[in-house]
Design an enzyme around this catalytic site. Structure first.
Site, PDB file in Angstrom:
ATOM      1  N   ILE A   8      54.419   1.402  72.186  1.00  0.00           N
ATOM      2  CA  ILE A   8      55.547   0.486  72.075  1.00  0.00           C
ATOM      3  C   ILE A   8      56.108   0.288  73.486  1.00  0.00           C
ATOM      4  O   ILE A   8      55.945   1.145  74.355  1.00  0.00           O
ATOM      5  CB  ILE A   8      56.635   0.991  71.102  1.00  0.00           C
ATOM      6  CG1 ILE A   8      57.115   2.393  71.466  1.00  0.00           C
ATOM      7  CG2 ILE A   8      56.134   0.952  69.675  1.00  0.00           C
ATOM      8  CD1 ILE A   8      58.207   2.922  70.539  1.00  0.00           C
ATOM      9  N   ASP A   9      56.742  -0.839  73.704  1.00  0.00           N
ATOM     10  CA  ASP A   9      57.200  -1.190  75.046  1.00  0.00           C
ATOM     11  C   ASP A   9      58.275  -0.236  75.551  1.00  0.00           C
ATOM     12  O   ASP A   9      58.960   0.420  74.763  1.00  0.00           O
ATOM     13  CB  ASP A   9      57.764  -2.618  75.055  1.00  0.00           C
ATOM     14  CG  ASP A   9      56.736  -3.648  74.650  1.00  0.00           C
ATOM     15  OD1 ASP A   9      55.550  -3.428  74.911  1.00  0.00           O
ATOM     16  OD2 ASP A   9      57.137  -4.673  74.053  1.00  0.00           O
ATOM     17  N   LYS A  10      58.445  -0.215  76.865  1.00  0.00           N
ATOM     18  CA  LYS A  10      59.463   0.631  77.496  1.00  0.00           C
ATOM     19  C   LYS A  10      60.830   0.437  76.850  1.00  0.00           C
ATOM     20  O   LYS A  10      61.520   1.408  76.525  1.00  0.00           O
ATOM     21  CB  LYS A  10      59.533   0.312  78.990  1.00  0.00           C
ATOM     22  CG  LYS A  10      60.689   0.990  79.726  1.00  0.00           C
ATOM     23  CD  LYS A  10      60.804   0.487  81.155  1.00  0.00           C
ATOM     24  CE  LYS A  10      62.046   1.061  81.828  1.00  0.00           C
ATOM     25  NZ  LYS A  10      62.235   0.521  83.198  1.00  0.00           N
ATOM     26  N   ARG A  62      57.527  -9.628  69.940  1.00  0.00           N
ATOM     27  CA  ARG A  62      58.322 -10.388  70.908  1.00  0.00           C
ATOM     28  C   ARG A  62      57.755 -11.801  71.099  1.00  0.00           C
ATOM     29  O   ARG A  62      58.502 -12.787  71.121  1.00  0.00           O
ATOM     30  CB  ARG A  62      58.364  -9.643  72.240  1.00  0.00           C
ATOM     31  CG  ARG A  62      59.043  -8.279  72.138  1.00  0.00           C
ATOM     32  CD  ARG A  62      58.766  -7.424  73.354  1.00  0.00           C
ATOM     33  NE  ARG A  62      59.308  -8.015  74.571  1.00  0.00           N
ATOM     34  CZ  ARG A  62      59.049  -7.543  75.795  1.00  0.00           C
ATOM     35  NH1 ARG A  62      58.250  -6.484  75.945  1.00  0.00           N
ATOM     36  NH2 ARG A  62      59.571  -8.125  76.853  1.00  0.00           N
TER      37      ARG A  62
END
Length: 307
Positions: free
Chosen positions: A133-135, A233
């Site tokens: 998962i993204d930062k 996103r």
């Protein structure tokens, strides 16, 4: 040497075929391996753009991963579940999952290495990491402690039998109550830092449902059928409902906060050894909850209801 093979069922670019058929190999990794002669078609060298015919056999022979040389770091972890095969962690917003250019340390992987042995399948930089998962996305992540577990969890991702559900605050008000976004994703031809909906991209499917409406914003649940880079996103921006606070795909005028309002809330999979169905949930972080309370107050909705 790690070897595997599969038969082509539909003619497509070889790098795409490999990425679609082998869960642990990304398209860029496939391209590099093909160019290094580690992937062949019917025993013959090939190029990433080649399109093998239906029925052809793709052979993959990758060198064994190098010994891990990352530095374990004593960073606190929110461990939701752990057994001999798997760790489920609730990653905080702002933490990078694994080392990469610009983030050589202080990552989730550094913390995990201090906590436990990890699988070696992804080599030196991403040991144990089955999905990411993204930062600036918070929430649940499953991590493999050994190679058997890694192969099992990767196969579940490939077969789409696991559960990954996110909650997000997005811009705008939906006309519908739920829906499905089926739009292929790949690197943006205009900006290499971005992903985009592109005709020759990898299949990407996101199911969404509306949880609450706030006028200019909406709280939605997004369930992943596939797991492409930045999938939720990009898909939300594609249907003109970008995630609030998204610095890459959203508008500058948005909710106050650090990073996008996107949280991996629920994660389900089969335990690699026993086959037991496991399911976990994690509450949204306080900054997310605070934003929801503010939006509810403005919309005249009950403020303290569970998210």
């Amino acid at each position: 040497m790690q070897t595997t093979e599969f038969q082509v069922t539909a003619s497509e670019r070889l790098d795409k075929l490999v990425a679609d058929n082998v869960a642990t190999i990304s398209r860029s990794q496939a391209k590099n391996a093909i160019e290094a002669g580690q992937i062949t078609v019917d025993g013959q060298p090939a190029k990433p753009k080649d399109k093998p015919k239906e029925g052809a056999t793709v052979n993959i022979a990758l060198p064994d991963p190098e010994p891990l040389d990352l530095e374990p770091e004593n960073i606190p972890l929110d461990v939701v579940y752990e057994d001999d095969d798997v760790i489920v962690v609730n990653k905080p917003q702002g933490m990078v999952v694994h080392p990469a250019p610009g983030h050589p340390n202080h990552t989730l992987v550094n913390a995990l290495l201090y906590h436990s042995p990890l699988s070696s399948i992804n080599g030196t930089l991403r040991p144990g990491i089955v999905h990411r998962i993204d930062k600036d996305t918070s929430g649940l992540l499953m991590v493999a402690k050994n190679d058997h577990a890694h192969q099992s969890l990767s196969a579940q991702l490939q077969a789409k039998t696991n559960l990954r559900e996110y909650v997000a605050i997005v811009h705008g008000n939906f006309k519908e109550e739920d829906g499905t976004i089926n739009a292929p994703l790949g690197r943006s031809p205009k900006d290499r830092k971005k992903q985009a909906v592109v005709a020759d991209g990898r299949p990407a499917i996101t199911h969404f449902r509306v949880l609450e409406r706030y006028g200019n914003y909406t709280l939605v649940a997004c369930r992943l059928e596939t797991g492409r880079t930045h999938q939720i996103r990009v898909h939300m921006a594609y249907i003109n409902h970008p995630v609030a606070g998204d610095p890459l795909y959203g508008p500058k005028r948005t909710l106050k906060g650090a990073g996008q309002f996107l949280h991996a809330r629920e994660l389900g999979f089969k335990q690699p050894t026993t086959g037991e169905e496991l399911d976990f949930t994690a509450p949204v972080p306080e900054n997310f909850a605070k934003a929801v309370r503010h939006l509810r107050l403005q919309a005249g909705l009950p403020v303290d209801k569970a998210i």
